[in-house]
Design a protein around this motif. Structure first.
Motif, mmCIF file in Angstrom:
data_model
loop_
_atom_site.group_PDB
_atom_site.id
_atom_site.type_symbol
_atom_site.label_atom_id
_atom_site.label_comp_id
_atom_site.label_asym_id
_atom_site.label_seq_id
_atom_site.Cartn_x
_atom_site.Cartn_y
_atom_site.Cartn_z
ATOM 1 N N GLN A 109 -4.659 -6.156 23.026
ATOM 2 C CA GLN A 109 -4.806 -4.698 23.055
ATOM 3 C C GLN A 109 -5.352 -4.164 21.749
ATOM 4 N N LEU A 110 -5.255 -4.965 20.677
ATOM 5 C CA LEU A 110 -5.699 -4.557 19.336
ATOM 6 C C LEU A 110 -5.095 -3.217 18.939
ATOM 7 N N LEU A 111 -3.799 -3.092 19.184
ATOM 8 C CA LEU A 111 -3.110 -1.854 18.807
ATOM 9 C C LEU A 111 -2.297 -2.097 17.540
ATOM 10 N N GLY A 112 -2.045 -1.030 16.823
ATOM 11 C CA GLY A 112 -1.234 -1.144 15.619
ATOM 12 C C GLY A 112 -1.891 -1.949 14.534
ATOM 13 N N LEU A 113 -3.219 -1.865 14.460
ATOM 14 C CA LEU A 113 -3.925 -2.702 13.498
ATOM 15 C C LEU A 113 -3.677 -2.268 12.059
ATOM 16 N N CYS A 114 -3.416 -0.978 11.849
ATOM 17 C CA CYS A 114 -3.268 -0.511 10.467
ATOM 18 C C CYS A 114 -2.131 -1.218 9.743
ATOM 19 N N PRO A 115 -0.893 -1.173 10.279
ATOM 20 C CA PRO A 115 0.152 -1.931 9.595
ATOM 21 C C PRO A 115 -0.114 -3.435 9.652
ATOM 22 N N LEU A 116 -0.677 -3.887 10.769
ATOM 23 C CA LEU A 116 -0.928 -5.323 10.937
ATOM 24 C C LEU A 116 -1.804 -5.845 9.810
ATOM 25 N N LEU A 117 -2.862 -5.108 9.487
ATOM 26 C CA LEU A 117 -3.777 -5.581 8.461
ATOM 27 C C LEU A 117 -3.237 -5.296 7.069
ATOM 28 N N ALA A 118 -2.462 -4.228 6.928
ATOM 29 C CA ALA A 118 -2.088 -3.811 5.585
ATOM 30 C C ALA A 118 -0.947 -4.619 4.995
ATOM 31 N N VAL A 119 0.049 -4.975 5.797
ATOM 32 C CA VAL A 119 1.232 -5.575 5.176
ATOM 33 C C VAL A 119 1.328 -7.089 5.339
ATOM 34 N N THR A 120 0.365 -7.704 6.012
ATOM 35 C CA THR A 120 0.540 -9.134 6.269
ATOM 36 C C THR A 120 0.052 -10.002 5.114
ATOM 37 N N ASN A 121 0.280 -9.600 3.865
ATOM 38 C CA ASN A 121 -0.148 -10.498 2.796
ATOM 39 C C ASN A 121 0.910 -11.508 2.393
ATOM 40 N N SER A 122 2.081 -11.436 2.995
ATOM 41 C CA SER A 122 3.042 -12.516 2.798
ATOM 42 C C SER A 122 3.978 -12.559 4.003
ATOM 43 N N VAL A 123 4.667 -13.697 4.167
ATOM 44 C CA VAL A 123 5.520 -13.862 5.345
ATOM 45 C C VAL A 123 6.637 -12.839 5.340
ATOM 46 N N VAL A 124 7.206 -12.597 4.162
ATOM 47 C CA VAL A 124 8.389 -11.725 4.134
ATOM 48 C C VAL A 124 8.005 -10.292 4.490
ATOM 49 N N ASN A 125 6.869 -9.814 4.010
ATOM 50 C CA ASN A 125 6.433 -8.468 4.382
ATOM 51 C C ASN A 125 6.186 -8.383 5.878
ATOM 52 N N ALA A 126 5.495 -9.401 6.414
ATOM 53 C CA ALA A 126 5.166 -9.397 7.836
ATOM 54 C C ALA A 126 6.436 -9.402 8.678
ATOM 55 N N LEU A 127 7.383 -10.260 8.284
ATOM 56 C CA LEU A 127 8.617 -10.375 9.056
ATOM 57 C C LEU A 127 9.418 -9.081 8.969
ATOM 58 N N GLY A 128 9.433 -8.484 7.792
ATOM 59 C CA GLY A 128 10.161 -7.228 7.617
ATOM 60 C C GLY A 128 9.622 -6.151 8.528
ATOM 61 N N LEU A 129 8.327 -5.978 8.518
ATOM 62 C CA LEU A 129 7.732 -4.947 9.360
ATOM 63 C C LEU A 129 7.882 -5.307 10.831
ATOM 64 N N GLY A 130 7.751 -6.605 11.139
ATOM 65 C CA GLY A 130 7.887 -7.055 12.527
ATOM 66 C C GLY A 130 9.260 -6.739 13.072
ATOM 67 N N LEU A 131 10.298 -7.009 12.269
ATOM 68 C CA LEU A 131 11.669 -6.748 12.731
ATOM 69 C C LEU A 131 11.890 -5.250 12.916
ATOM 70 N N ALA A 132 11.387 -4.448 11.978
ATOM 71 C CA ALA A 132 11.537 -3.000 12.101
ATOM 72 C C ALA A 132 10.871 -2.502 13.377
ATOM 73 N N THR A 133 9.650 -3.020 13.627
ATOM 74 C CA THR A 133 8.940 -2.618 14.839
ATOM 75 C C THR A 133 9.700 -3.057 16.085
ATOM 76 N N LEU A 134 10.309 -4.248 15.999
ATOM 77 C CA LEU A 134 11.072 -4.767 17.137
ATOM 78 C C LEU A 134 12.187 -3.808 17.519
#
Lengths: 236, 350
Positions: free
Chosen positions: A22-47
């Motif tokens: 769907q290519l949705l939510g690209l802004c946070p997807l591209l902005a915070v995925t510079n490390s695993v911990v940032n990605a996981l943090g945002l992923g859990l919050a989104t969950l």
């Protein structure tokens, strides 16, 4: 035949993955995925937000007037985001400061609004819950894989600063793969995120194509012969 | 007597891709020789690294795409890309710089878009920009021209020394050799005026001649290519004239803070860019009028980025930005066919 639950799970994780298809939510997807911990943090919050908002929207779907549904959805989502924001401030303050604006911006994540409007407002509570949960799991998986790719390429190490999320026990999760690694800044910078996401989408399409090739080709059925005159389109 | 009847054209030219690319390679030889003469064997080693890795990646990409490898390798386009990158990176850059650069240039900048003829950006410049952004330290370590480095005469260090610098990559050795390039010196003046820098700085006093000679070598190669009709004069002339004109105005207004036009044209990679990079037929504008606009854009951007930007030379970014603008330039500079009215341009155009 797949049950409905299985279809929902498969949709969220693969066929209709919010990040890869769907290519949705690209802004946070591209902005915070510079490390695993940032990605996981945002992923859990989104969950939490997506599951909660899907559940609530579905719960009130019969009471929500059609005309003002979007403001109502936004308010429900904003309530969950505020809760998550306060929770992160309380328990993972450093991660909260690193993710910064992208936590409040979860409100505007199109995945959440999209699922609320397209699915949760029309389906029963159980289905909406499953849909929300697996959509966000699919989103989180992509976030984490992209984060791992970029962290590995950019710094030559994995799982740095995991203690921000998991507390003291995670301090020694940090794996350094190459000691004398020249930091590949491109992977950490935003262009690296675009390139990485492009490669992930290409990989998904490749896998889909391989699966399709392996399946037996169904016999071409005779096209029904149409009777009567048919207008041929002549203008561009 | 029997004549073979054929329809026109009867005279053909051998301007195939591979023929054109071979001419470009030939025209790059003076520049590569000058680089070797002034900056040591490093350049030739970088050429070897970039060629080997570039051709390997090209072959790999062609194999993955199921295309005939020998036919596409024979068009020499990967070779030209490798040469352009090799002369752009510092001669003493570590081994992996060239390899990473060619990986990006061939696989991401060229083959992903569909191979030769389909790349919207100049592959060598994409690689250069990526390397510069990612590894600023390694990519700005230019060694000083060897004209400087000895009063006992002019000698370049032994080839073994360059090899150990590139393959072993000791950074201490690198520091001993490298210094700021003339354009860098003229920009970061610590409050001095440009005249004072020209009087006091050793690199400028003794080294500028090497850079001028290098530019002359690229210029010679470029003139040869125009003579051979590989490309028209429009792009290079418009780049050089624009850059010269803009910098002349700035220099005329404030000579102590701006670089003079002659040195704008000869101290950096301007000549290489004008004749070898901006003239890439695929990623530049296609009509002659369009090429002039394209070149003006590059010249202006080079001046702006050099004067107010943060990177050592502005060529790569200028060319990439104008590559991006090339389709729009093409749209607005479409030539009129003979006998037809001027095309209606803009959003209402057809």
């Amino acid at each position: 035949m797949q049950s409905e639950t299985q279809t929902l799970i498969k949709n969220g994780l693969w066929t209709n993955n919010p990040a890869l298809v769907q290519l949705l939510g690209l802004c946070p997807l591209l902005a915070v995925t510079n490390s695993v911990v940032n990605a996981l943090g945002l992923g859990l919050a989104t969950l939490v937000v997506l599951t909660g908002s899907n559940l609530t929207v579905s719960l009130f779907r019969k009471l929500t007037p059609e005309t003002v549904r979007l403001p109502i959805f936004v308010m429900i989502i904003a309530a969950f985001v505020t809760a998550i924001e306060l929770l992160m401030q309380a328990f993972t303050y450093e991660l909260y400061t690193i993710l910064g604006i992208f936590i409040p911006l979860i409100v505007t994540n199109c995945v959440i609004m999209g699922r609320a409007d397209a699915f949760a407002s029309r389906n029963a509570i159980k289905e909406s819950f499953i849909d929300g949960f697996f959509m966000s799991i699919g989103f989180m998986l992509v976030l984490v894989i992209l984060g791992a790719m970029r962290e590995l390429l950019g710094t030559g190490a994995l799982f740095a600063n995991m203690d921000l999320l998991f507390g003291e026990m995670a301090t020694n999760w940090h794996i350094t793969l190459a000691d004398d690694y020249p930091n590949f800044l491109f992977a950490i910078l935003p262009p690296g995120a675009f390139l990485g996401l492009g490669l992930l989408i290409a990989l998904k399409n490749l896998i889909d194509q391989r699966i399709k090739e392996r399946q037996p080709i169904p016999e071409p059925t005779e096209a029904p012969v149409s009777t009567g005159s048919k207008r041929v389109r002549v203008t561009g | 007597m029997s004549l073979i009847r054929m329809s026109s054209p009867h005279v053909t030219r051998s301007n195939t891709s591979s023929g054109v690319m071979q001419l470009v390679i030939l025209a790059m030889i003076p520049g590569i020789l000058a680089l070797t003469l002034f900056f040591g064997w490093g350049t030739l080693i970088q050429v070897a690294i970039c060629l080997a890795s570039g051709l390997a990646f090209e072959a790999l990409a062609l194999k993955m795409r199921g295309l005939p490898i020998s036919r596409y390798l024979g068009d020499y386009s990967a070779t030209v890309t490798a040469l352009l990158l090799a002369v752009s990176i510092p001669p003493s850059a570590p081994l992996w710089i060239g390899i990473v650069g060619m990986f990006v240039a061939i696989l991401f900048a060229k083959q992903v878009y569909g191979g030769i003829g389909n790349n919207p950006f100049n592959p060598a410049m994409v690689a250069y920009a990526l390397l510069l952004v990612s590894f600023p330290v390694q990519m700005t370590s230019w060694n000083l021209p060897y004209v400087l480095s000895g009063s006992e005469g002019w000698s370049i260090p032994a080839i073994s020394e360059s090899l150990s610098l590139i393959f072993a990559g000791s950074s201490q050795m690198m520091d001993a050799y490298t210094g700021a390039t003339p354009l860098d010196i003229l920009r970061n003046r610590d409050g001095f005026t440009t005249e004072e820098m020209w009087r006091s700085n050793q690199t400028l006093i003794e080294g500028a001649a090497a850079y001028h000679a290098l530019s002359a070598a690229w210029f010679m190669g470029g003139i040869y290519l125009i003579y051979k009709k590989v490309f028209t004069w429009h792009t290079p002339v418009s780049i050089l004239v624009t850059l010269g004109f803009v910098s002349a105005i700035a220099y005329g207004v404030d000579p102590s803070n701006f670089v003079d036009p002659f040195n704008h044209l000869t101290l950096g990679a301007t000549m290489l860019a004008a004749f070898f990079i901006a003239t890439d037929p695929v990623s530049s504008a296609t009509s002659n009028r369009g090429r002039i606009v394209f070149g003006m854009g590059i010249g202006l951007l080079i001046f702006i980025i050099r004067t107010w930007g943060n990177y050592p030379d502005a060529v790569a970014f200028s060319v990439l930005l104008m590559n991006l603008a090339a389709p729009m330039i093409d749209h607005y500079t479409q030539p009129r066919s003979y006998g037809h009215k001027r095309a209606r341009l803009g959003p209402k155009g057809e």
